[in-house]
Design an enzyme around this catalytic site. Sequence first.
Site, mmCIF file in Angstrom:
data_model
loop_
_atom_site.group_PDB
_atom_site.id
_atom_site.type_symbol
_atom_site.label_atom_id
_atom_site.label_comp_id
_atom_site.label_asym_id
_atom_site.label_seq_id
_atom_site.Cartn_x
_atom_site.Cartn_y
_atom_site.Cartn_z
ATOM 1 N N TYR A 46 10.882 10.930 71.990
ATOM 2 C CA TYR A 46 11.205 9.855 72.551
ATOM 3 C C TYR A 46 11.613 9.961 73.916
ATOM 4 O O TYR A 46 13.103 10.872 73.383
ATOM 5 C CB TYR A 46 11.296 8.599 71.583
ATOM 6 C CG TYR A 46 10.388 7.821 70.928
ATOM 7 C CD1 TYR A 46 9.219 7.373 71.476
ATOM 8 C CD2 TYR A 46 10.692 7.773 69.716
ATOM 9 C CE1 TYR A 46 8.498 6.431 70.884
ATOM 10 C CE2 TYR A 46 9.715 7.464 68.784
ATOM 11 C CZ TYR A 46 8.746 6.846 69.310
ATOM 12 O OH TYR A 46 7.629 6.694 68.423
ATOM 13 N N ASP A 47 11.709 9.530 74.989
ATOM 14 C CA ASP A 47 12.344 9.643 76.458
ATOM 15 C C ASP A 47 12.447 10.955 76.792
ATOM 16 O O ASP A 47 13.655 10.563 77.590
ATOM 17 C CB ASP A 47 13.907 9.488 76.182
ATOM 18 C CG ASP A 47 13.710 7.351 75.887
ATOM 19 O OD1 ASP A 47 12.773 6.751 76.206
ATOM 20 O OD2 ASP A 47 14.294 6.990 74.482
#
Length: 421
Positions: free
Chosen positions: A293-294
């Site tokens: 994520y990210d």
Amino acid sequence: MTGGVCMRGEARQKAAPSSALASQALRQVRAPSCILVNLDAVRHNVQVLRGLAGPNTGIMGVVKGSAYGLGLLPVVEVLLEEGVEELSVATVAEGVYLRRQGVTRPITVLGNLLDCEVEDVLKHRLIPSISWLCPLTAQPSHSLNYPDGSRLRVAVNLDTGMSRYGVQPQDLPALVTTLDALQVTIHSIYTHFQAAIDEPHKNKRQLDIFLETTEPYKLRPLTRHVAATTGCVQGLGTDLDFIRPGGAIAGLCSGSDEESVGLFAKCGFRPALSVVARPTFFKQLPSGRGIGYDATYQTSCDEWIANLTTGWSDGFSRCLSNKGVVKRVRTGELCPIVGRVSMDSITIRLPEPPAEDEVFQVISDDFDENTSAVGLKRIIKASGQGLSVYGITENWTTRLPRVYIRNGSIAKVYHSLDYTC
């Protein structure tokens, strides 16, 4: 540990000796990750505590919070086998649970008694802590009896400096007088130290206040205790009637600073809990790939990335994203966590593809500065979070299978969601 490079050298010297046992545990639970609890370490820690206590001092084993995450009943079973004289818990509900499981030892509830809890305390022969009289004076005096007709016994919490629960020293005589008038038996008087292992002078002041305040009552048929894990390591109050260790039974130091951990380890305690896992997927990724994520981690060259099936939903802190490491059991190498710790998974960087059935320690049962409970606490503290050493082991849910070790072999297996702590 940062930057995505496996540590070798000295780390290799620290390879965990339990590779075969960890592999056997994962095969038995038929899952890619599990919690290992070494009850041999629990037994060993009780014996260490006996050595730290005075010759006439008993042990009141604190088993609150599922015995600091190890599992309440398995730990209590070992404590009873080792002759631990009394137990204590944080809540009435924990005490009731132990009674319903057939535990007959005296059980002190360390949380302050409330009116609504008196009925269960009496029914299940628990010893509640009191800091004031409100819960008792709210009941008819004649009702304060256990089922066998004996009078209620209480533990008086004396505030010598913690400044949470506890009667103030100057108010203790009046409290004792009223308890006598109610014909309520004082089972014990105790206090709790505020300062850390490396600040014995502060706890010594509390001990002095406790001894002075309780001096008029020491000839009564009651017990006095002050030494929890910190006091046991410091040798403060270890010659009173009881010591009251909790974290030490699990092999968990009450602090994470280098001096405290060194003193704790020097006593001979052994951490009892570890978390182990096998990769569920691995691949080689080219330079410039964002992980998780990210995309908080970017590969800088061709890198081997593996997934371990555990995450923050199980109890592994998200603060360890791009900061923590896991220990490669076969070699002792430390492999960095890269990318976010997600709900169900973490990703690690390896120097080469993992061998078939290779095992990694997510939490190691030692004092390693990177992978143990104290090591993880230091990393999390550096990120600005306040999780305690005890929280590293207590926060794990029942989603991961749990395996108990006795006499060097697997004694009991609990499958995912098939147990309570």
